[in-house]
Design a protein around this motif. Structure first.
Motif, PDB file in Angstrom:
ATOM      1  N   ALA A  38      18.176 -23.526 -25.626  1.00  0.00           N
ATOM      2  CA  ALA A  38      19.095 -22.425 -25.934  1.00  0.00           C
ATOM      3  C   ALA A  38      19.220 -22.230 -27.441  1.00  0.00           C
ATOM      4  N   ALA A  39      19.249 -23.316 -28.191  1.00  0.00           N
ATOM      5  CA  ALA A  39      19.348 -23.210 -29.649  1.00  0.00           C
ATOM      6  C   ALA A  39      18.078 -22.627 -30.246  1.00  0.00           C
ATOM      7  N   ALA A  40      16.936 -22.946 -29.658  1.00  0.00           N
ATOM      8  CA  ALA A  40      15.657 -22.458 -30.186  1.00  0.00           C
ATOM      9  C   ALA A  40      15.381 -21.021 -29.794  1.00  0.00           C
ATOM     10  N   SER A  41      16.038 -20.527 -28.754  1.00  0.00           N
ATOM     11  CA  SER A  41      15.751 -19.169 -28.282  1.00  0.00           C
ATOM     12  C   SER A  41      16.275 -18.103 -29.232  1.00  0.00           C
ATOM     13  N   GLY A  42      17.256 -18.407 -30.040  1.00  0.00           N
ATOM     14  CA  GLY A  42      17.770 -17.437 -31.002  1.00  0.00           C
ATOM     15  C   GLY A  42      18.883 -16.565 -30.452  1.00  0.00           C
ATOM     16  N   GLY A  43      19.206 -16.675 -29.202  1.00  0.00           N
ATOM     17  CA  GLY A  43      20.305 -15.913 -28.632  1.00  0.00           C
ATOM     18  C   GLY A  43      19.912 -14.483 -28.315  1.00  0.00           C
ATOM     19  N   ASP A  44      20.924 -13.662 -28.125  1.00  0.00           N
ATOM     20  CA  ASP A  44      20.707 -12.259 -27.789  1.00  0.00           C
ATOM     21  C   ASP A  44      20.236 -11.477 -29.004  1.00  0.00           C
TER      22      ASP A  44
END
Length: 79
Positions: A38-44
């Protein structure tokens, strides 16, 4: 000069992270994996910027002047 280099397995080369100390449970590893993913995905994606009407190029073009009663009101109203 001999180096003590361990050959990594294919699974270790593909791993996103490695536990170097301790003995975590599979549930703890799953929770850590979710948090790191989740931290690596960069969010929305960021929301689109609101239109800035102050810098609208159409406002640089002069419009015909209104004449008559109430013309001063019409001079500031958008068309």
């Amino acid at each position: 000069m001999s180096e003590n280099v361990e050959e990594k397995t294919p699974e270790e080369r593909r791993a996103l992270f490695r536990v170097v100390k301790g003995d975590p449970t599979p549930e703890e590893l799953a929770a850590l994996t979710v948090v790191l993913a989740a931290a690596a995905s960069g969010g929305d994606t960021p929301p689109p910027k609101a239109r800035d009407l102050w810098s609208n190029p159409a406002d640089r073009v002069r419009r015909p002047l209104d004449v008559g009663p109430g013309a001063w009101r019409a001079s500031v109203l958008p068309r």
